[in-house]
Enzyme design. Structure first.
Site, PDB file in Angstrom:
ATOM      1  N   SER A 128      53.385  37.235  39.521  1.00  0.00           N
ATOM      2  CA  SER A 128      52.611  36.917  38.327  1.00  0.00           C
ATOM      3  C   SER A 128      53.350  35.964  37.391  1.00  0.00           C
ATOM      4  CB  SER A 128      52.270  38.214  37.576  1.00  0.00           C
ATOM      5  OG  SER A 128      51.566  39.106  38.410  1.00  0.00           O
ATOM      6  N   GLU A 362      47.305  41.868  44.131  1.00  0.00           N
ATOM      7  CA  GLU A 362      46.384  41.199  43.206  1.00  0.00           C
ATOM      8  C   GLU A 362      46.525  41.736  41.784  1.00  0.00           C
ATOM      9  OE1 GLU A 362      42.479  40.162  44.563  1.00  0.00           O
ATOM     10  OE2 GLU A 362      43.119  40.260  46.654  1.00  0.00           O
TER      11      GLU A 362
END
Length: 384
Positions: A128, A362
């Site tokens: 991220s 995710e």
């Protein structure tokens, strides 16, 4: 997609899941491969192009219809969703939102027809955190040269194309404008794919590294023909991806709970089915309550997405709740099975292993919690 046609499709898909996909799970657990015949059947059912516009060969489903489809498909083993969802929720979404007309015309029909894709964001040293991204794209003549490694990439061992995030500026820029997205055929010289990683669960779903060494790409490989939009497009497509993971966790939690219901009615202790025991009933009821809550969150977020709302925060919230819920449900299912739940010959053990990844990929629960809080605090500051 027309509502009546969609209802017929869901009925057909439900039968296909029960009569074809679930019976094939035993062989997949042994071979770690989805049979080619089943992948071809999934192509014929149109599962790779659910949300792709009709002019590009897709079914043009709404987001709400797509999420319902994923939930139905995910009653079966996770590998079935895994192989189609990257095409739909990630790569096709990014192409629809940010691709040029030429890129859409070339790639959307191929992906909708079942040409398998990968989505390359995560690296050995970054996920991220885009500022830590090392994969680079440097201009060379009229094109680009890519170098770097992407890690844990779903479908990489058999994908034909990948959407690769790479930094086109050495400095970390505001709004992640140092990251661009590239459409990369995986047979391009300089690309190699590592051996599939051995995983805790999710047999038949493969991940591997994608290594790029002086990979030369034409100018039109840049998604949208514009630098600095890659991370924004990736994050926007991750909204759909996160709803898909939430739907997968919710569908699989339903499968696990149904298994526990069956076992609790068959297994006897003290002369009666354990389903008669109130503490077993509490675990069943708590699981039903949480699955229903996750279904409602997903339906609401998907409806808002179809209405054009920015659902970043709600998609994150739905993903966190649904995946954490699934973890609690499969844990209860193992407990209901008792000692049998720890044995590989029973489904409960597999459900437990398969479900663990949902809280990680995710967007981990912790990263999404930070993201949700950041947006809450930003909105509060704007109103103050």
């Amino acid at each position: 997609m027309d509502a009546d046609i969609f209802d017929q499709f869901i009925d057909q898909l439900g039968r296909y899941v029960r009569e074809r996909l679930i019976p094939a799970e035993k062989d997949i657990l042994e071979s770690d491969v989805i049979p080619d015949a089943i992948v071809d059947e999934m192509r014929e059912l149109g599962l790779f192009g659910l949300t792709t516009p009709e002019e590009y060969g897709g079914a043009a489903m709404t987001i709400a219809q797509y999420i319902r489809t994923i939930r139905t498909l995910s009653y079966a083993a996770p590998c079935y969703r895994s192989i189609v969802s990257i095409n739909i929720g990630m790569v096709c979404s990014a192409l629809k939102n940010g691709g040029t007309e030429e890129q859409k015309a070339e790639w959307l029909p191929r992906l909708a027809a079942g040409e398998i894709a990968s989505f390359g964001l995560t690296e050995p040293g970054s996920g991220s955190d885009s500022a830590a991204m090392q994969t680079s794209a440097v201009k060379s003549g009229n094109g680009w040269v890519l170098n770097g490694t992407k890690r844990y990439i779903t479908n990489a061992p058999f994908a034909k194309v990948a959407l690769i995030m790479a930094r086109t500026n050495k400095e970390a820029l505001p709004k992640n404008a140092h990251v661009s997205a590239f459409i990369v055929p995986l047979d391009t010289p300089g690309i190699s794919v590592g051996s599939p990683d051995k995983k805790m669960g999710q047999a038949g779903a493969h991940i591997a590294d994608i290594i790029m060494e002086d990979v030369k790409l034409p100018a039109d490989a840049l998604l949208g023909g514009e630098e600095g939009r890659g991370f924004a497009l990736a994050m926007k497509s991750l909204d759909n991806g996160r709803l898909s993971v939430g739907a997968a966790a919710t569908g699989y939690a339903r499968r696990a709970l149904d298994s526990a219901l069956r076992y609790a009615n068959e297994r006897k202790a003290f002369g009666e089915p354990i389903a008669n025991f109130q503490l077993i009933q509490q675990m069943l009821a708590d699981s039903e309550i949480e699955i229903y809550a996750a279904e409602c969150m997903l339906e609401d977020a998907a409806r808002r997405a179809d209405a054009g709302e920015n659902i970043l925060r709600k998609a994150a919230a739905a993903k966190v709740f649904a995946t954490e819920m699934c973890g609690r449900v499969v844990d209860r299912v193992v407990q209901i099975y008792g000692g049998a739940g720890y044995l590989a010959e029973y489904d409960a053990e597999r459900f437990f292993r398969d479900a663990r990844i949902y809280r990680i990929y995710e967007g981990t629960t912790q990263i999404l919690q930070l993201q949700i809080a950041k947006h809450m605090l930003r909105e509060w500051a704007a109103q103050a």
